[in-house]
Design a protein around this motif. Structure first.
Motif, short mmCIF file in Angstrom:
data_model
loop_
_atom_site.label_atom_id
_atom_site.label_comp_id
_atom_site.label_asym_id
_atom_site.label_seq_id
_atom_site.Cartn_x
_atom_site.Cartn_y
_atom_site.Cartn_z
N LYS A 7 0.61 -1.10 -0.04
CA LYS A 7 0.35 -0.19 -0.04
C LYS A 7 0.46 1.58 -0.10
CE LYS A 7 -4.88 -1.83 2.06
NZ LYS A 7 -5.45 -2.10 2.98
N GLU A 8 2.19 1.69 0.47
CA GLU A 8 2.88 2.22 0.84
C GLU A 8 3.51 3.24 -0.31
OE1 GLU A 8 5.42 1.64 4.06
OE2 GLU A 8 4.06 1.99 5.85
N THR A 9 4.09 1.07 -1.19
CA THR A 9 5.30 1.59 -2.76
C THR A 9 3.71 2.15 -3.48
OG1 THR A 9 6.30 -0.53 -2.02
CG2 THR A 9 5.69 0.04 -4.49
N MET A 10 2.41 1.77 -3.33
CA MET A 10 1.14 2.51 -4.30
C MET A 10 1.23 3.77 -4.18
SD MET A 10 1.46 0.20 -6.51
CE MET A 10 -0.25 0.65 -7.69
N GLN A 11 0.62 4.07 -2.89
CA GLN A 11 0.67 5.48 -2.83
C GLN A 11 1.60 6.25 -3.23
OE1 GLN A 11 -2.07 7.21 -1.25
NE2 GLN A 11 -1.15 8.51 -0.62
N HIS A 12 2.82 5.85 -2.34
CA HIS A 12 3.88 6.67 -3.08
C HIS A 12 3.80 7.14 -4.88
CE1 HIS A 12 6.54 5.50 0.67
NE2 HIS A 12 5.52 6.85 0.71
N TYR A 13 3.27 5.97 -5.64
CA TYR A 13 3.93 5.60 -7.03
C TYR A 13 2.63 6.77 -7.53
CZ TYR A 13 2.54 4.07 -11.64
OH TYR A 13 2.68 3.91 -12.85
N GLU A 14 1.72 6.80 -6.42
CA GLU A 14 0.62 8.04 -6.67
C GLU A 14 0.96 9.37 -6.54
OE1 GLU A 14 -2.09 7.16 -8.97
OE2 GLU A 14 -1.39 4.88 -8.59
#
Length: 307
Positions: free
Chosen positions: A69-76
């Motif tokens: 979730k943190e990875t996808m949030q940083h990606y966004e």
């Protein structure tokens, strides 16, 4: 940029089912299952426990989910920053909201916002107020629009408007001629209640019990749209905020009556967001625009009720 395995894993964890995840992702069940097995093999540990009724995260799975979730949030956020460099807002905004807001307020809002920001799209889910807090806290949604009740410490209220719970009746209902009603008066008629709305049903039940009066529930449902025609027919008294009834109030088809002596008059609906998590530029822009529109919407409702 990021392997689809992260999206697959997050969705399986959310739904607790590879089949449901594949339907949501629009990919084959075998593809999702293969990616999950591949991730477990690569990490050398089971990420899910398999039960007859679905999948549940193991302790290791919970660690991986947090990272995913943190990875996808940083990606966004990165994509949002790139869009900012190009002078445009980009990205996807996930919103969790009350069911009533999907009837009138949110459809108009997202259309208006998208016209000004065509590179921004939305994912919207309706649920009860407790689940909305969980979706925002867990990172499944960026913001929530809900009652500001029992708000967790890790969720902040960004903007709120007063939105009291009122008794809603048809214009020809016997109570419609009154300026206000008591719950005891409402309980003399058939009641129309929302099944999965803890705010409405439990608070109404508690206050009626305190009066030693329990109204007869004619229909209880988790679908507000079903209650509307029942209200219009005069079949009973419902308890709503006026959020999803502005058109009917404007047309004079229903009447919203203040509930005298009830603590439900002090309720507030607002936009909530995670207290610590960084938001994308698109989400921040949505919050700003929605705050303005929510205030205008609340003013319209107040004006109609005064009439």
């Amino acid at each position: 940029m990021h392997a689809s395995i992260l999206k697959y894993f997050i969705e399986v964890a959310r739904s607790g089912s590879i089949r449901k995840a594949s339907e949501e992702l629009h990919v084959a069940t075998s593809a999702v299952s293969r990616q999950i097995r591949k991730l477990e093999d690569e990490l050398g540990t089971p990420l899910f426990e398999r039960f007859s009724d679905g999948l549940r995260l193991t302790a290791a799975g919970k660690v991986v989910l947090k990272h995913a979730k943190e990875t996808m949030q940083h990606y966004e956020i990165m994509k949002s920053d790139l869009g900012d460099l190009q002078g445009k807002r980009t990205g996807r905004v996930h919103i969790a909201c009350l069911d009533s807001l999907t009837v009138q307020f949110l459809p108009e809002f997202v259309v208006g916002f998208h016209q000004k920001n065509p590179a921004v799209d939305f994912r919207i889910r309706a649920d009860n107020f407790n689940n909305i807090f969980h979706f925002v806290a867990d990172g499944d949604c960026d913001i929530g629009v809900t009652f500001d009740l029992a708000r967790p410490h890790d969720i902040k209220l960004v903007y709120g408007v007063r939105m009291p719970l009122m008794a809603i009746v048809a214009r020809h209902h016997p109570l419609a001629r009154q300026k206000s009603v008591t719950l005891q008066e409402c309980a003399q008629f058939k009641l129309l209640l929302q099944l999965d709305n803890e705010v409405m049903s439990s608070m109404i039940a508690v206050e009626l019990a305190a009066l030693d009066r329990v109204g007869r529930t004619f229909v209880a449902t988790n679908n507000q749209m079903m209650l509307k025609p029942l209200i219009l027919s005069g079949a009973g008294v419902a308890f709503f905020t006026p959020l999803g009834l502005l058109k009917e109030l404007n047309a004079g088809e229903v009447v919203a009556l203040p509930i005298a002596g009830s603590r439900l008059q002090n309720m507030e609906v607002g936009i909530v967001a995670p207290r610590q998590r960084q938001l994308t530029h698109a989400t921040e822009a949505v919050i700003e625009a929605m705050s303005t529109d929510l205030e205008k919407f609340a003013e319209q409702i107040t004006e109609v009720i005064r009439q």
